[in-house]
Design a protein around this motif. Structure first.
Motif, PDB file in Angstrom:
ATOM      1  N   PHE A  41       0.847  -1.186   0.000  1.00  0.00           N
ATOM      2  CA  PHE A  41       0.000   0.000   0.000  1.00  0.00           C
ATOM      3  C   PHE A  41       0.884   1.238   0.000  1.00  0.00           C
ATOM      4  O   PHE A  41       2.104   1.147   0.113  1.00  0.00           O
ATOM      5  CB  PHE A  41      -0.922   0.002   1.232  1.00  0.00           C
ATOM      6  N   GLN A  42       0.259   2.407  -0.126  1.00  0.00           N
ATOM      7  CA  GLN A  42       0.984   3.665  -0.073  1.00  0.00           C
ATOM      8  C   GLN A  42       0.513   4.493   1.117  1.00  0.00           C
ATOM      9  O   GLN A  42      -0.619   4.339   1.592  1.00  0.00           O
ATOM     10  CB  GLN A  42       0.801   4.440  -1.376  1.00  0.00           C
ATOM     11  N   GLU A  45      -3.113   5.873   1.948  1.00  0.00           N
ATOM     12  CA  GLU A  45      -4.096   5.099   1.185  1.00  0.00           C
ATOM     13  C   GLU A  45      -5.128   4.485   2.130  1.00  0.00           C
ATOM     14  O   GLU A  45      -4.805   4.078   3.247  1.00  0.00           O
ATOM     15  CB  GLU A  45      -3.399   4.001   0.385  1.00  0.00           C
ATOM     16  N   THR A  46      -6.378   4.399   1.645  1.00  0.00           N
ATOM     17  CA  THR A  46      -7.466   3.792   2.407  1.00  0.00           C
ATOM     18  C   THR A  46      -7.800   2.429   1.812  1.00  0.00           C
ATOM     19  O   THR A  46      -7.865   2.277   0.586  1.00  0.00           O
ATOM     20  CB  THR A  46      -8.714   4.693   2.379  1.00  0.00           C
ATOM     21  N   THR A  79      -7.090   3.843   7.073  1.00  0.00           N
ATOM     22  CA  THR A  79      -6.213   4.680   6.253  1.00  0.00           C
ATOM     23  C   THR A  79      -4.820   4.664   6.866  1.00  0.00           C
ATOM     24  O   THR A  79      -4.664   4.841   8.067  1.00  0.00           O
ATOM     25  CB  THR A  79      -6.744   6.118   6.180  1.00  0.00           C
ATOM     26  N   SER A 112       3.851   7.720  -1.132  1.00  0.00           N
ATOM     27  CA  SER A 112       2.711   8.051  -1.983  1.00  0.00           C
ATOM     28  C   SER A 112       3.129   8.745  -3.277  1.00  0.00           C
ATOM     29  O   SER A 112       2.314   8.920  -4.188  1.00  0.00           O
ATOM     30  CB  SER A 112       1.733   8.947  -1.222  1.00  0.00           C
TER      31      SER A 112
END
Length: 347
Positions: A41-42, A45-46, A79, A112
């Motif tokens: 993930f970043q 991010e959610t 998140t 991100s």
């Protein structure tokens, strides 16, 4: 008597697990599931998250954590608003049927944004000892300090960077392979490579006043400081934070891009919240956010090596120091006969 002891032990074990004290028991009842079965993930991010209840237990409450801080649950999603990136673990603290326990899921939380690209402009060129296997560079006022490596060649040096003259030199014992250095509070801290130990010197006299052992870090590579803490690279994705008084490793950041975790940070320099790190065996340098570990920029130093004298021992770019008064960086390499003053320019 032995049978009786075994019986009592079994009762205690059953009691322990029934009270939620054992995460193994809880993991047999629940699983953390993320939308898309993803693991990368970043930051910010959610992602949708559910707790799979494998045996239909009555749930009272589920709270999710990362790095010891609660992840807010909104519409069955969390998140990743976390300050430090890299390999992480989601903990679900599960309260059920008058007991509780935790289950875990490993994930990667990356940057991100992709790194920005930079190049360089040479401002000045100065002489440098062609016999120096450069490992660390750092300025204190207008004097350059350098450490060199390889067994039998390792040293700490005080240098007049304008002439290349070695003003003072301390040789390490032949059993040590010298690595990076940093200067803080009137002391010079120097690493060794695989000996799991470093040395502390008086800044003015270069007298060795102490030594220290590494903790969990793998090896000694690069070293820098932010005025309060020391930052130490060790050949992995981790850059460790060391207390300069106790030399205890009090935490670490992990170097990441928006696509992967990166493990090539070598010699380090701290400037205004960023760590400038030579990329091991490459003619480039990373600009790392010292809080998050995000690699925010990559500097291409291609062509610089072509400007030094060619010889059989010529090796890679290594060594970076920032001169705060001149507001420029100084870089060199292993067995290079030149030290370059450069400005870093965004492409």
């Amino acid at each position: 008597m032995n049978i009786y002891k075994i019986f009592i032990l079994n009762i205690l074990v059953l009691f322990f697990f029934s009270c939620g004290g054992g995460n193994t028991a809880t993991s047999q009842l629940f699983n953390i599931e993320l939308d898309g079965n993803r693991s990368d993930f970043q930051q910010h991010e959610t992602v949708g998250i559910t707790l799979k209840n494998k045996q239909g237990k009555t749930l009272d409450k589920v709270v999710y954590f990362m790095d010891g801080k609660e992840l807010a649950l909104n519409n069955n999603a969390i998140t990743f608003n976390i300050s430090s990136l890299g390999n992480k673990t989601i903990e679900a603290k599960v309260y059920y049927e008058d007991t509780h326990g935790s289950v875990y899921k490993k994930v990667k939380v990356l940057s991100s944004t992709p790194p920005e690209l930079y190049t360089y402009e040479i401002v000045n060129t100065f002489p440098h000892d062609i016999k120096a296997f450069t490992q660390g560079l750092e300025f204190h006022k207008d004097t350059l300090y350098e450490t060199t490596g390889r067994k039998g060649e390792s040293s700490l040096r005080k240098i007049d960077y304008k002439t290349g003259e070695v003003l003072q030199k301390v040789d390490l014992d032949n059993t040590f392979f010298g690595e990076g250095l940093s200067i803080l509070n009137g002391k010079i801290y120097q690493l060794t490579w695989q000996s799991k130990s470093g040395f502390i010197y008086d800044l003015n006299s270069l007298e060795k006043v102490d030594s220290f052992k590494y903790g969990e870090s793998k090896e000694g590579w690069g070293l820098c400081n932010d005025g309060k803490m020391l930052y130490k690279s060790d050949g992995t994705e981790k850059i460790w934070l060391l207390n300069p008084e106790t030399l205890v490793e009090e935490g670490f950041i992990q170097t990441v891009t928006n696509k992967s975790i990166f493990n090539k940070a070598n010699e380090l320099e701290y400037v205004a919240g960023k760590i400038y790190a030579n990329v091991w065996q490459k003619e480039s340098m990373m600009i790392i956010n010292a809080k998050s570990g995000a690699i925010e920029g990559v500097i291409n130093f291609g062509g610089l090596k072509e400007k030094v004298t060619k010889h059989d021992k010529l090796n890679v770019l290594n060594g970076v120091a920032y001169h705060p008064t001149r507001q420029s960086f100084f870089v060199t390499g292993k067995y290079w006969d030149k030290l370059f003053e450069v400005k870093i320019i965004k492409k």
